[in-house]
Design a protein around this motif. Structure first.
Motif, PDB file in Angstrom:
ATOM      1  N   ARG A 617     119.563 -48.093 -48.725  1.00 15.49           N
ATOM      2  CA  ARG A 617     118.917 -47.152 -47.810  1.00 15.49           C
ATOM      3  C   ARG A 617     117.407 -47.200 -47.983  1.00 15.49           C
ATOM      4  N   ALA A 618     116.926 -47.243 -49.234  1.00 13.38           N
ATOM      5  CA  ALA A 618     115.483 -47.281 -49.493  1.00 13.38           C
ATOM      6  C   ALA A 618     114.871 -48.574 -48.963  1.00 13.38           C
ATOM      7  N   PHE A 621     114.591 -48.409 -45.050  1.00 12.69           N
ATOM      8  CA  PHE A 621     113.479 -47.558 -44.604  1.00 12.69           C
ATOM      9  C   PHE A 621     112.135 -48.224 -44.893  1.00 12.69           C
ATOM     10  N   LEU A 622     112.005 -48.913 -46.040  1.00 11.35           N
ATOM     11  CA  LEU A 622     110.744 -49.571 -46.387  1.00 11.35           C
ATOM     12  C   LEU A 622     110.400 -50.657 -45.360  1.00 11.35           C
ATOM     13  N   LYS A 623     111.413 -51.442 -44.963  1.00 17.51           N
ATOM     14  CA  LYS A 623     111.186 -52.510 -43.984  1.00 17.51           C
ATOM     15  C   LYS A 623     110.814 -51.939 -42.618  1.00 17.51           C
ATOM     16  N   LEU A 672     120.094 -52.849 -35.745  1.00 21.03           N
ATOM     17  CA  LEU A 672     121.187 -51.968 -36.171  1.00 21.03           C
ATOM     18  C   LEU A 672     120.611 -50.644 -36.678  1.00 21.03           C
ATOM     19  N   ASP A 673     121.199 -49.530 -36.241  1.00 24.52           N
ATOM     20  CA  ASP A 673     120.689 -48.197 -36.596  1.00 24.52           C
ATOM     21  C   ASP A 673     121.389 -47.588 -37.797  1.00 24.52           C
ATOM     22  N   GLU A 674     122.063 -48.406 -38.603  1.00 24.18           N
ATOM     23  CA  GLU A 674     122.704 -47.923 -39.821  1.00 24.18           C
ATOM     24  C   GLU A 674     121.953 -48.484 -41.017  1.00 24.18           C
ATOM     25  N   PRO A 675     121.175 -47.673 -41.744  1.00 25.45           N
ATOM     26  CA  PRO A 675     120.363 -48.215 -42.844  1.00 25.45           C
ATOM     27  C   PRO A 675     121.192 -48.815 -43.972  1.00 25.45           C
ATOM     28  N   GLU A 676     122.437 -48.397 -44.140  1.00 26.58           N
ATOM     29  CA  GLU A 676     123.252 -48.914 -45.245  1.00 26.58           C
ATOM     30  C   GLU A 676     123.823 -50.299 -44.943  1.00 26.58           C
ATOM     31  N   HIS A 677     123.896 -50.687 -43.666  1.00 24.71           N
ATOM     32  CA  HIS A 677     124.599 -51.911 -43.303  1.00 24.71           C
ATOM     33  C   HIS A 677     123.726 -52.907 -42.543  1.00 24.71           C
ATOM     34  N   CYS A 678     122.392 -52.767 -42.627  1.00 25.76           N
ATOM     35  CA  CYS A 678     121.524 -53.683 -41.869  1.00 25.76           C
ATOM     36  C   CYS A 678     121.061 -54.882 -42.708  1.00 25.76           C
ATOM     37  N   ASN A 679     121.503 -54.979 -43.970  1.00 26.89           N
ATOM     38  CA  ASN A 679     121.175 -56.115 -44.858  1.00 26.89           C
ATOM     39  C   ASN A 679     119.658 -56.287 -45.021  1.00 26.89           C
ATOM     40  N   ALA A 680     118.966 -55.195 -45.356  1.00 26.75           N
ATOM     41  CA  ALA A 680     117.508 -55.253 -45.485  1.00 26.75           C
ATOM     42  C   ALA A 680     117.067 -56.071 -46.687  1.00 26.75           C
TER      43      ALA A 680
END
Length: 796
Positions: A617-618, A621-623, A672-680
């Motif tokens: 999640r962090a 959001f950072l990206k 993708l609007d899901e921060p947990e699953h966007c592979n940041a």
């Protein structure tokens, strides 16, 4: 019955007290005055009747009435009478008998004679008129003066004499004659003034009024105790009747009185005296102070009533009959009256009639006129900011809550936004064990007598007195009062907010409600937390909110969950997802105030809840924040990069995004609007490379600092003025709202004309000539032949 009243004897008169004689004399004089007044009125009516009779021609009234009645009877008989052949013989006979007997049928009803008086044949109208009895006017009783009596053989004979009375009726007649003569003469026409003369006359009048107002105001301020009459005189100028200067004079008097009251009003509330206090004798100074306070309160009350009446007349578009001011000028007067009330609301919150001013000002906050609405809202904001104890704030909040409910939530949003300026930082949520524990009590007289000696009792008494004085100095009682007032005020605010959330979710007041909840959420009782979070999530899920309103919902929810809401088992993942989705909807232009709300949300969601936030999640959001920093204004970029710096320092392994090699499986999905699953974790912060070439120097500094991993020490560390300031403060410091650039741009120095470029000093003369010739030869351009060039290109 025979009158047995006798004339009083001389001895009896001597025995009568002086008081009785005075009373009798007063009664007699009063009767004589009333009789004379009545007589004068009747004489006046008689004169008017005679004057009216002389102006008209007399005519015999009785004959005229008889003719009219006869004609009327004939017309009715012609219309309603039946032919005789259609009537029976018995009916005809009966009619003839009635005609002979019934005198009231043939009698003239307009005459005043009795019914059975026989009419005289040769009696004229004038004789009848002369025989009517006339009512004679009763003359007033003559006042007698009692003289010394004369004693005779037969006895004592009282002597009296008539008091000469001035004939008031004759004086009135002479006055009326003089008035008639004056009316008969033609009045001289007023001189016609030119516009310049009228303007000069108006300026002169206005200057005189200004000097008079200034003289009265200076006299009142120099000696307020003995200037209540002058204060009354100045207040009377609010009713200026000269149409040329009435509007300006009334405005000047309103403002002058407002400033005077601000200066001379004492710093305490004046209460009315009781009957017992009025009856007691006091010193001259005390009596003078009482008279001053009573006069001041009455004049202040009348002044407020005048201001209120001016506003009411303007609101109702109503003019008085005796008014000399047009309806258009009333708007300017009403605006000045509102300004004066706003100043008194802020300057005199402790004085009398402050609640009355609140009742006047609060409805005007919702006025159709934008200027008056802003004036009143600004006054209430100033009152909230300076109110330390909370009495005035409580009164205003009560009236605003009643106004919102009474108007069925149809008010301006600015009315509710004033709640954001309340100075409430703590309330009585729950009492600690120390507060619940009984306080230390002083020893009673019996305990002292039993346990202490005489000297110890004396010392203990002095110690207790000193402790009481220390308690008063600490003002512990006032602190408790303040907490109670703040608690009551906040309860009314929350009741207003919850009513709007429950009954008017589509009202334009919803943004103000959400903003207020975001500010005061940490003061809400824990019992309401669960329901509030559910309501906020349902509002976001409905999709009817703007992105700013949804940001306030997120901020309110995290304020609730970050304080006492830690004990609640609520997963805020849906709020993280919504904020992640909303970031790219922010306004990137001049109105970028919403970025500040985002920075507050990020601070409370990540910095204060870092143990509940996952690494994925962090990173997401950072990206996304780094991408957002490319599109917004420089102050927003500085705030976002300062937040990214906190992310890198607070969460481990954030330097993954500074490496080009991917970490793990999958591809980064920015849409993708899901921060947990966007592979940041599989991307890089390539935005920092672009931000290092930004036109703002502070943005370049932050980008260079983040690109090396945001170190706290070393050559790449930030200076102290940037590293120790929060993101919201940096956002405000580098704002371009005032069309200014921070840091300021260096001015370019203009080059002087008489100086030569430095290259000319190193050139040889021959080389310089060759350069000039070459430049002159290449200066002449030949015309372009596009057709020839096209042919050549086609052949080739």
């Amino acid at each position: 019955r025979k009158n047995t009243k006798r004339v009083p004897s001389f001895r009896k008169l001597l025995r009568t007290s002086k008081i009785k004689l005075d009373n009798k004399l007063k009664n007699k004089q009063y009767k004589q005055q009333s009789a004379a007044k009545k007589y004068r009125k009747e004489q006046k009516k008689l004169r008017e009747a005679v004057r009216d009779a002389l102006s008209r021609k007399p005519f015999p009234l009785e004959e005229y009435k008889k003719k009219k009645v006869a004609e009327k009877h004939e017309e009715e008989e012609e219309e309603q009478a039946l032919p005789l052949d259609m009537m029976d013989e018995d009916d005809l006979k009966l009619m003839e008998d009635l005609a002979q007997k019934a005198s009231f049928l043939t009698r003239d009803l307009s005459s005043n004679e009795p019914a059975h008086v026989k009419k005289r044949k040769h009696e004229s109208v004038i004789d009848k008129y002369e025989k009517v009895p006339r009512r004679m006017q009763t003359e007033p009783e003559k006042e007698l003066i009692h003289l010394l009596p004369i004693k005779d053989k037969s006895g004592i004979i009282p002597q009296t004499m008539e008091k000469p009375v001035l004939s008031v009726a004759q004086d009135e007649e002479e006055d009326t004659e003089e008035m008639e003569e004056a009316e008969g003469f033609p009045t001289e026409p007023l001189p016609v003034l030119s516009p310049e003369e009228m303007a000069a006359q108006r300026r002169q009048k206005l200057q005189e009024r200004k000097m008079h107002i200034a003289a009265l105001a200076s006299a009142i301020l120099s000696e307020p105790d003995s200037s209540i009459k002058k204060l009354k005189e100045l207040r009377a100028m609010l009713m200026e009747q000269d149409p040329n200067v009435a509007v300006i004079v009334r405005k000047l008097v309103m403002v002058s009185l407002m400033e005077i009251f601000k200066d001379i009003v004492p710093s305490y509330k004046i209460r009315p005296l009781t009957e017992a206090e009025k009856a007691t004798k006091v010193k001259k100074e005390t009596q003078k102070l009482r008279e001053f306070e009573e006069g001041l309160v009455s004049q202040y009350k009348f002044y407020l009533e005048n201001l209120e009446q001016t506003i009411k007349d303007w609101k109702q578009r109503k003019l008085k009959k005796s008014n000399v001011i047009s309806l258009k000028a009333y708007k300017g007067l009403a605006e000045i009256a509102v300004k004066c009330l706003c100043e008194l609301l802020v300057a005199l919150p402790h004085f009398n009639f402050h609640n009355n001013i609140i009742v006047l000002i609060v409805p005007l906050m919702n006025d159709a006129s934008k200027m008056i609405s802003e004036l009143c809202c600004e006054a209430v904001r100033r009152l909230f900011k300076q109110d330390k104890l909370g009495y005035a704030s409580l009164g205003v909040v009560k009236v605003i809550s009643g106004l919102v409910r009474g108007r069925n939530y149809d008010v301006r949003p600015e009315v509710l936004k004033v709640f954001l300026h309340l100075r409430i930082k703590e309330v009585e949520l729950q009492k600690d064990a120390e507060d619940i524990a009984p306080k230390k009590k002083f020893m009673t007289y019996k305990e002292k007598r039993k346990n202490l000696s005489r000297m110890q009792r004396k010392w203990r008494k002095a110690e207790e007195k000193l402790e009481r004085e220390l308690l008063e100095a600490e003002a512990s009682e006032s602190k408790e009062k303040k907490l109670k007032l703040h608690t009551e005020t906040l309860n009314i605010v929350f009741v207003t907010y919850f009513r709007i959330l429950k009954k008017a979710q589509k009202s334009p007041l919803l943004p103000a409600v959400l903003e207020g909840l975001a500010k005061f959420a940490h003061l809400i009782n824990v019992e309401f937390f669960d329901d509030l979070v559910i309501v906020l999530h349902s509002l976001i899920a409905s999709g009817g909110l703007s992105y700013r309103e949804s940001l306030h919902c997120v901020l309110s929810a995290f304020h609730i969950l970050s304080g006492q809401g830690d004990v609640l088992n609520i997963d805020p993942m849906k709020f993280y997802t919504h904020l992640y989705k909303t970031l790219f909807s922010l306004h990137a232009g001049r109105s970028n105030d919403d970025v500040e709300i985002v920075l507050q949300c990020l601070d409370i969601m990540f910095a204060k809840r870092r143990k509940q936030v996952s690494q994925q999640r962090a990173l997401a959001f950072l990206k996304r924040l780094s991408t957002l920093a490319l599109h917004v204004l420089p102050n927003s970029s500085v705030g976002i990069l300062a937040t990214n710096r906190i992310f890198m320092q607070m969460f481990p392994r954030m330097d993954l995004l500074l490496d080009n090699e991917s970490q793990g499986s999958g591809v980064y999905l920015p849409e993708l609007d899901e921060p947990e699953h966007c592979n940041a974790q599989n991307t890089a912060l390539w935005e920092l490379h672009l931000l290092q070439r930004h036109y703002h120097p502070t943005v370049r500094t932050f980008a260079a600092h983040l690109s090396v991993g945001a170190p706290a020490e070393g050559s790449a560390a930030l200076p102290l003025d940037l590293s120790q300031r929060p993101a919201t403060e940096l956002f405000e410091a580098y704002s371009v709202r005032g069309m200014t650039f921070n840091p300021p741009v260096a001015a370019v120095t203009a080059r002087r004309k008489d100086t030569f470029p430095p290259t000319d000093a190193f050139l040889d003369e021959e080389l310089n000539k060759q350069l000039q010739q070459h430049s002159a030869a290449t200066a002449g351009h030949q015309p372009l032949d596009f057709a020839r060039h096209l042919k050549e290109s086609a052949q080739s």
